[in-house]
Scaffold this motif. Sequence first.
Motif, PDB file in Angstrom:
ATOM      1  N   ALA A 164       0.830  -1.202   0.000  1.00 61.69           N
ATOM      2  CA  ALA A 164       0.000   0.000   0.000  1.00 61.69           C
ATOM      3  C   ALA A 164       0.866   1.253   0.000  1.00 61.69           C
ATOM      4  O   ALA A 164       0.573   2.225  -0.717  1.00 61.69           O
ATOM      5  CB  ALA A 164      -0.926  -0.007   1.212  1.00 61.69           C
ATOM      6  N   GLY A 165       1.949   1.231   0.791  1.00 65.21           N
ATOM      7  CA  GLY A 165       2.851   2.369   0.795  1.00 65.21           C
ATOM      8  C   GLY A 165       3.489   2.603  -0.560  1.00 65.21           C
ATOM      9  O   GLY A 165       3.661   3.747  -0.999  1.00 65.21           O
ATOM     10  N   ALA A 166       3.831   1.509  -1.253  1.00 62.51           N
ATOM     11  CA  ALA A 166       4.419   1.627  -2.592  1.00 62.51           C
ATOM     12  C   ALA A 166       3.392   2.139  -3.594  1.00 62.51           C
ATOM     13  O   ALA A 166       3.717   2.957  -4.467  1.00 62.51           O
ATOM     14  CB  ALA A 166       4.973   0.279  -3.035  1.00 62.51           C
ATOM     15  N   ILE A 167       2.157   1.691  -3.474  1.00 57.48           N
ATOM     16  CA  ILE A 167       1.091   2.138  -4.376  1.00 57.48           C
ATOM     17  C   ILE A 167       0.786   3.619  -4.156  1.00 57.48           C
ATOM     18  O   ILE A 167       0.621   4.394  -5.109  1.00 57.48           O
ATOM     19  CB  ILE A 167      -0.180   1.293  -4.166  1.00 57.48           C
ATOM     20  N   ALA A 174      -3.045   7.462   5.511  1.00 53.03           N
ATOM     21  CA  ALA A 174      -4.177   7.337   6.418  1.00 53.03           C
ATOM     22  C   ALA A 174      -5.197   6.348   5.863  1.00 53.03           C
ATOM     23  O   ALA A 174      -5.097   5.908   4.714  1.00 53.03           O
ATOM     24  CB  ALA A 174      -4.835   8.703   6.627  1.00 53.03           C
ATOM     25  N   THR A 175      -6.193   6.031   6.665  1.00 49.57           N
ATOM     26  CA  THR A 175      -7.205   5.055   6.261  1.00 49.57           C
ATOM     27  C   THR A 175      -7.926   5.473   4.987  1.00 49.57           C
ATOM     28  O   THR A 175      -8.166   4.653   4.096  1.00 49.57           O
ATOM     29  CB  THR A 175      -8.225   4.866   7.398  1.00 49.57           C
ATOM     30  N   ASN A 176      -8.280   6.750   4.876  1.00 43.92           N
ATOM     31  CA  ASN A 176      -9.042   7.195   3.707  1.00 43.92           C
ATOM     32  C   ASN A 176      -8.228   7.093   2.421  1.00 43.92           C
ATOM     33  O   ASN A 176      -8.796   6.979   1.327  1.00 43.92           O
ATOM     34  CB  ASN A 176      -9.549   8.619   3.901  1.00 43.92           C
ATOM     35  N   ASP A 177      -6.887   7.105   2.521  1.00 47.63           N
ATOM     36  CA  ASP A 177      -6.052   6.959   1.325  1.00 47.63           C
ATOM     37  C   ASP A 177      -6.265   5.608   0.652  1.00 47.63           C
ATOM     38  O   ASP A 177      -6.081   5.469  -0.562  1.00 47.63           O
ATOM     39  CB  ASP A 177      -4.564   7.108   1.679  1.00 47.63           C
ATOM     40  N   LEU A 178      -6.633   4.603   1.443  1.00 47.30           N
ATOM     41  CA  LEU A 178      -6.775   3.246   0.911  1.00 47.30           C
ATOM     42  C   LEU A 178      -7.977   3.084  -0.006  1.00 47.30           C
ATOM     43  O   LEU A 178      -8.073   2.099  -0.731  1.00 47.30           O
ATOM     44  CB  LEU A 178      -6.875   2.244   2.069  1.00 47.30           C
ATOM     45  N   SER A 179      -8.880   4.042   0.046  1.00 46.78           N
ATOM     46  CA  SER A 179     -10.094   3.939  -0.780  1.00 46.78           C
ATOM     47  C   SER A 179     -10.092   4.926  -1.938  1.00 46.78           C
ATOM     48  O   SER A 179     -11.092   5.030  -2.658  1.00 46.78           O
ATOM     49  CB  SER A 179     -11.334   4.173   0.086  1.00 46.78           C
ATOM     50  N   PRO A 284       2.194   1.687   9.247  1.00 42.49           N
ATOM     51  CA  PRO A 284       1.215   2.712   9.610  1.00 42.49           C
ATOM     52  C   PRO A 284       0.646   2.464  10.999  1.00 42.49           C
ATOM     53  O   PRO A 284       0.987   1.483  11.666  1.00 42.49           O
ATOM     54  CB  PRO A 284       0.147   2.562   8.517  1.00 42.49           C
ATOM     55  N   SER A 285      -0.239   3.339  11.426  1.00 43.74           N
ATOM     56  CA  SER A 285      -0.821   3.249  12.760  1.00 43.74           C
ATOM     57  C   SER A 285      -1.682   1.995  12.909  1.00 43.74           C
ATOM     58  O   SER A 285      -2.123   1.402  11.913  1.00 43.74           O
ATOM     59  CB  SER A 285      -1.688   4.482  13.023  1.00 43.74           C
ATOM     60  N   PRO A 286      -1.949   1.562  14.154  1.00 45.50           N
ATOM     61  CA  PRO A 286      -2.831   0.410  14.348  1.00 45.50           C
ATOM     62  C   PRO A 286      -4.186   0.566  13.683  1.00 45.50           C
ATOM     63  O   PRO A 286      -4.749  -0.407  13.165  1.00 45.50           O
ATOM     64  CB  PRO A 286      -2.957   0.326  15.876  1.00 45.50           C
ATOM     65  N   GLY A 287      -4.727   1.791  13.668  1.00 46.51           N
ATOM     66  CA  GLY A 287      -6.008   2.013  13.007  1.00 46.51           C
ATOM     67  C   GLY A 287      -5.941   1.752  11.511  1.00 46.51           C
ATOM     68  O   GLY A 287      -6.857   1.158  10.925  1.00 46.51           O
ATOM     69  N   LEU A 292      -6.407  -1.999   6.749  1.00 47.38           N
ATOM     70  CA  LEU A 292      -5.756  -2.875   5.769  1.00 47.38           C
ATOM     71  C   LEU A 292      -6.212  -4.320   5.959  1.00 47.38           C
ATOM     72  O   LEU A 292      -6.379  -5.053   4.978  1.00 47.38           O
ATOM     73  CB  LEU A 292      -4.240  -2.789   5.910  1.00 47.38           C
ATOM     74  N   ARG A 293      -6.411  -4.726   7.185  1.00 47.05           N
ATOM     75  CA  ARG A 293      -6.920  -6.067   7.466  1.00 47.05           C
ATOM     76  C   ARG A 293      -8.273  -6.268   6.794  1.00 47.05           C
ATOM     77  O   ARG A 293      -8.582  -7.361   6.301  1.00 47.05           O
ATOM     78  CB  ARG A 293      -7.034  -6.267   8.962  1.00 47.05           C
ATOM     79  N   GLU A 294      -9.071  -5.214   6.770  1.00 51.60           N
ATOM     80  CA  GLU A 294     -10.420  -5.287   6.214  1.00 51.60           C
ATOM     81  C   GLU A 294     -10.449  -5.017   4.711  1.00 51.60           C
ATOM     82  O   GLU A 294     -11.469  -5.264   4.063  1.00 51.60           O
ATOM     83  CB  GLU A 294     -11.313  -4.252   6.902  1.00 51.60           C
ATOM     84  N   ALA A 295      -9.356  -4.499   4.166  1.00 51.74           N
ATOM     85  CA  ALA A 295      -9.385  -3.942   2.800  1.00 51.74           C
ATOM     86  C   ALA A 295      -9.548  -4.973   1.711  1.00 51.74           C
ATOM     87  O   ALA A 295     -10.076  -4.687   0.641  1.00 51.74           O
ATOM     88  CB  ALA A 295      -8.132  -3.102   2.556  1.00 51.74           C
TER      89      ALA A 295
END
Length: 296
Positions: A164-167, A174-179, A284-287, A292-295
């Motif tokens: 995710a960091g590479a992407i 942050a969490t919102n970056d993943l979406s 990244p942070s635990p949150g 990421l676990r859910e992603a």
Amino acid sequence: MRARVLAALAAAVMVAGAWYVRTDVIEKDGGRGSGSSEQVTAGRIVCAAELRDACEGDPEALEATAGALLTAEDARASGVGAWVTPGPWAEIVEAGRPSASAELGFESTVLASTDLVVVVRKGANPCAADASWRCFKDAVAAGKRVSAPAGGTFVRLALRAAAAGAILDKTDYATNDLSEGDAPNLLAAFERAVDASRGFGATSVSDFVIKTGSADAFVTTAADADLSGVPTAIFDIVTPTPRIRIDATASYLRDPGRGENDRLRDRLVDHGWGPRKTGANGLPSPGVLFALREAV
């Protein structure tokens, strides 16, 4: 007669004392949440399956324990008094619990550390010129077989964080970056490709070493990358950048005492873990780790 009176008085005192302990000590203390000694000492010691050889406790898959803790009403209901894990799983679970839920109240201590590494076959290393997570992410996208442990392990979650960091081209996402944008699809494609590589037989470091056609690389921890007895001319152990550190963590609902942690630390070191390190670990942070676990 006098003896009977004294016996009756003694019995009355015992009953009153028992009632006081129940009402003023146990019941009142139990109403305060996870701080009571009764709750704290009743829970099991649970060891993540990845650490079963270094940890004395009930071996259990991370996801099984995490699932129970995520839905537990409180610490008493969880049945877990101590949890030994690779990575900050108690904090990850706490971040994922509903905001209205009572805090579980774990206190965590890092015992030992190891790096996330890639074991590669010399001559087939897709990132010989650029040992970065971006390179390995691009290699996976280009069809190179990069395998890793099964989903539900912390190595796999840490690898997902690295991808995710590479992407996203940053490590402080942050969490919102993943979406946003193509990130969800690219991350899902990365996960599918790693699983496909596992299908060729590289499901562990030992399988990867023995099965020459299984994969080009295998992601694991430095603690598990034991190549003793394997010719160094065949394999390399690469620590990609940005460096990612995994910390073996003991999380308690009680004070474990120095001796218990010392024993755990010694056993971890005996199984390849290094001394405890502090500071940024590249994750990244635990949150965000929970997201990421859910992603995928």
